[in-house]
Design a protein around this motif. Structure first.
Motif, mmCIF file in Angstrom:
data_model
loop_
_atom_site.group_PDB
_atom_site.id
_atom_site.type_symbol
_atom_site.label_atom_id
_atom_site.label_comp_id
_atom_site.label_asym_id
_atom_site.label_seq_id
_atom_site.Cartn_x
_atom_site.Cartn_y
_atom_site.Cartn_z
ATOM 1 N N PHE A 9 0.820 -1.204 0.000
ATOM 2 C CA PHE A 9 0.000 0.000 0.000
ATOM 3 C C PHE A 9 0.856 1.258 0.000
ATOM 4 O O PHE A 9 1.908 1.305 0.617
ATOM 5 C CB PHE A 9 -0.910 0.023 1.233
ATOM 6 C CG PHE A 9 -1.851 -1.144 1.293
ATOM 7 C CD1 PHE A 9 -3.040 -1.129 0.573
ATOM 8 C CD2 PHE A 9 -1.550 -2.257 2.053
ATOM 9 C CE1 PHE A 9 -3.905 -2.205 0.618
ATOM 10 C CE2 PHE A 9 -2.407 -3.337 2.106
ATOM 11 C CZ PHE A 9 -3.596 -3.308 1.389
ATOM 12 N N LYS A 10 0.356 2.283 -0.653
ATOM 13 C CA LYS A 10 0.972 3.606 -0.613
ATOM 14 C C LYS A 10 0.585 4.269 0.701
ATOM 15 O O LYS A 10 -0.328 3.813 1.385
ATOM 16 C CB LYS A 10 0.476 4.448 -1.792
ATOM 17 C CG LYS A 10 0.843 3.861 -3.138
ATOM 18 C CD LYS A 10 0.240 4.663 -4.277
ATOM 19 C CE LYS A 10 0.590 3.991 -5.592
ATOM 20 N NZ LYS A 10 -0.061 4.628 -6.728
ATOM 21 N N GLU A 11 1.253 5.346 1.042
ATOM 22 C CA GLU A 11 0.956 6.073 2.287
ATOM 23 C C GLU A 11 -0.505 6.505 2.363
ATOM 24 O O GLU A 11 -1.092 6.526 3.429
ATOM 25 C CB GLU A 11 1.860 7.296 2.434
ATOM 26 C CG GLU A 11 3.245 6.984 2.953
ATOM 27 C CD GLU A 11 3.251 6.467 4.381
ATOM 28 O OE1 GLU A 11 2.502 7.002 5.242
ATOM 29 O OE2 GLU A 11 4.004 5.516 4.657
ATOM 30 N N ASN A 12 -1.114 6.819 1.221
ATOM 31 C CA ASN A 12 -2.499 7.280 1.216
ATOM 32 C C ASN A 12 -3.507 6.128 1.189
ATOM 33 O O ASN A 12 -4.708 6.347 1.085
ATOM 34 C CB ASN A 12 -2.745 8.227 0.036
ATOM 35 C CG ASN A 12 -2.630 7.526 -1.304
ATOM 36 O OD1 ASN A 12 -2.371 6.336 -1.395
ATOM 37 N ND2 ASN A 12 -2.816 8.298 -2.370
ATOM 38 N N GLY A 13 -3.013 4.883 1.262
ATOM 39 C CA GLY A 13 -3.897 3.728 1.306
ATOM 40 C C GLY A 13 -4.186 3.078 -0.024
ATOM 41 O O GLY A 13 -4.790 2.014 -0.086
ATOM 42 N N GLU A 14 -3.768 3.709 -1.124
ATOM 43 C CA GLU A 14 -3.975 3.111 -2.434
ATOM 44 C C GLU A 14 -3.078 1.883 -2.590
ATOM 45 O O GLU A 14 -2.030 1.780 -1.966
ATOM 46 C CB GLU A 14 -3.669 4.123 -3.547
ATOM 47 C CG GLU A 14 -4.639 5.271 -3.619
ATOM 48 C CD GLU A 14 -4.256 6.273 -4.702
ATOM 49 O OE1 GLU A 14 -3.332 6.002 -5.495
ATOM 50 O OE2 GLU A 14 -4.882 7.343 -4.724
ATOM 51 N N LYS A 52 -8.291 4.835 7.809
ATOM 52 C CA LYS A 52 -7.242 3.900 8.227
ATOM 53 C C LYS A 52 -7.354 2.558 7.491
ATOM 54 O O LYS A 52 -6.535 1.674 7.677
ATOM 55 C CB LYS A 52 -7.304 3.644 9.738
ATOM 56 C CG LYS A 52 -7.246 4.893 10.581
ATOM 57 C CD LYS A 52 -5.927 5.595 10.432
ATOM 58 C CE LYS A 52 -5.903 6.823 11.326
ATOM 59 N NZ LYS A 52 -4.852 7.724 10.983
ATOM 60 N N PHE A 53 -8.403 2.381 6.693
ATOM 61 C CA PHE A 53 -8.662 1.135 5.984
ATOM 62 C C PHE A 53 -8.567 1.357 4.479
ATOM 63 O O PHE A 53 -8.880 2.438 3.982
ATOM 64 C CB PHE A 53 -10.080 0.606 6.285
ATOM 65 C CG PHE A 53 -10.263 0.116 7.685
ATOM 66 C CD1 PHE A 53 -10.000 -1.205 8.021
ATOM 67 C CD2 PHE A 53 -10.716 0.978 8.679
ATOM 68 C CE1 PHE A 53 -10.181 -1.646 9.310
ATOM 69 C CE2 PHE A 53 -10.900 0.537 9.972
ATOM 70 C CZ PHE A 53 -10.633 -0.781 10.296
ATOM 71 N N THR A 54 -8.174 0.316 3.775
ATOM 72 C CA THR A 54 -8.272 0.273 2.329
ATOM 73 C C THR A 54 -9.182 -0.902 2.001
ATOM 74 O O THR A 54 -8.840 -2.047 2.271
ATOM 75 C CB THR A 54 -6.896 0.081 1.665
ATOM 76 O OG1 THR A 54 -6.072 1.196 2.001
ATOM 77 C CG2 THR A 54 -7.012 -0.021 0.156
#
Length: 128
Positions: A9-14, A52-54
């Motif tokens: 995951f990227k820092e932004n959750g992607e 906080k979730f993806t």
């Protein structure tokens, strides 16, 4: 073992590109199950800490049945003894494609259930 979550995951959750080989059961074709997934995901989206979730995209809902090799985790204890650690990714794909040609359960229903949770999970399997 590496913290694969930070790689997936990227820092932004992607999601990051995360190459490897797994056998999955695609669940998005099961309309009853997807109805439940939609309810669960809609309730998660209402949580104040949803950032906080993806959540897995609807068209990618799946269950990992067999985790084979992960390109980012080339450590001997997580790697096949049949392939050197430095095997190029395409050769790994080709190897598993050939091995799975004879996999006997690809066209059968597989029923699994978790019988224990914790650091280790034990599954029972029946096929019909």
């Amino acid at each position: 073992m590496k913290n694969l979550t930070k790689i997936k995951f990227k820092e932004n959750g992607e999601f990051n590109h995360f190459p490897g080989n797994t056998v999955v059961a695609n669940l998005y074709t099961n309309s009853d199950l997807m109805e439940v997934v939609d309810i669960i995901q809609s309730r998660y989206r209402e949580l104040p800490f949803i950032d906080k979730f993806t959540l897995t995209p609807r068209d990618s809902i799946h269950m990992t049945v067999i985790e084979l090799l992960c390109h980012e985790n080339r450590e001997p204890e997580f790697w096949s003894s049949h392939l050197p650690l430095d095997t190029p990714l395409q050769e790994i794909h080709d190897y598993f494609a050939k091995q799975l040609e004879i996999f006997p359960l690809l066209n059968e229903d597989i029923h699994m259930r978790v019988t224990e949770m914790g650091n280790q999970k034990h599954f029972s399997r029946t096929s019909r």
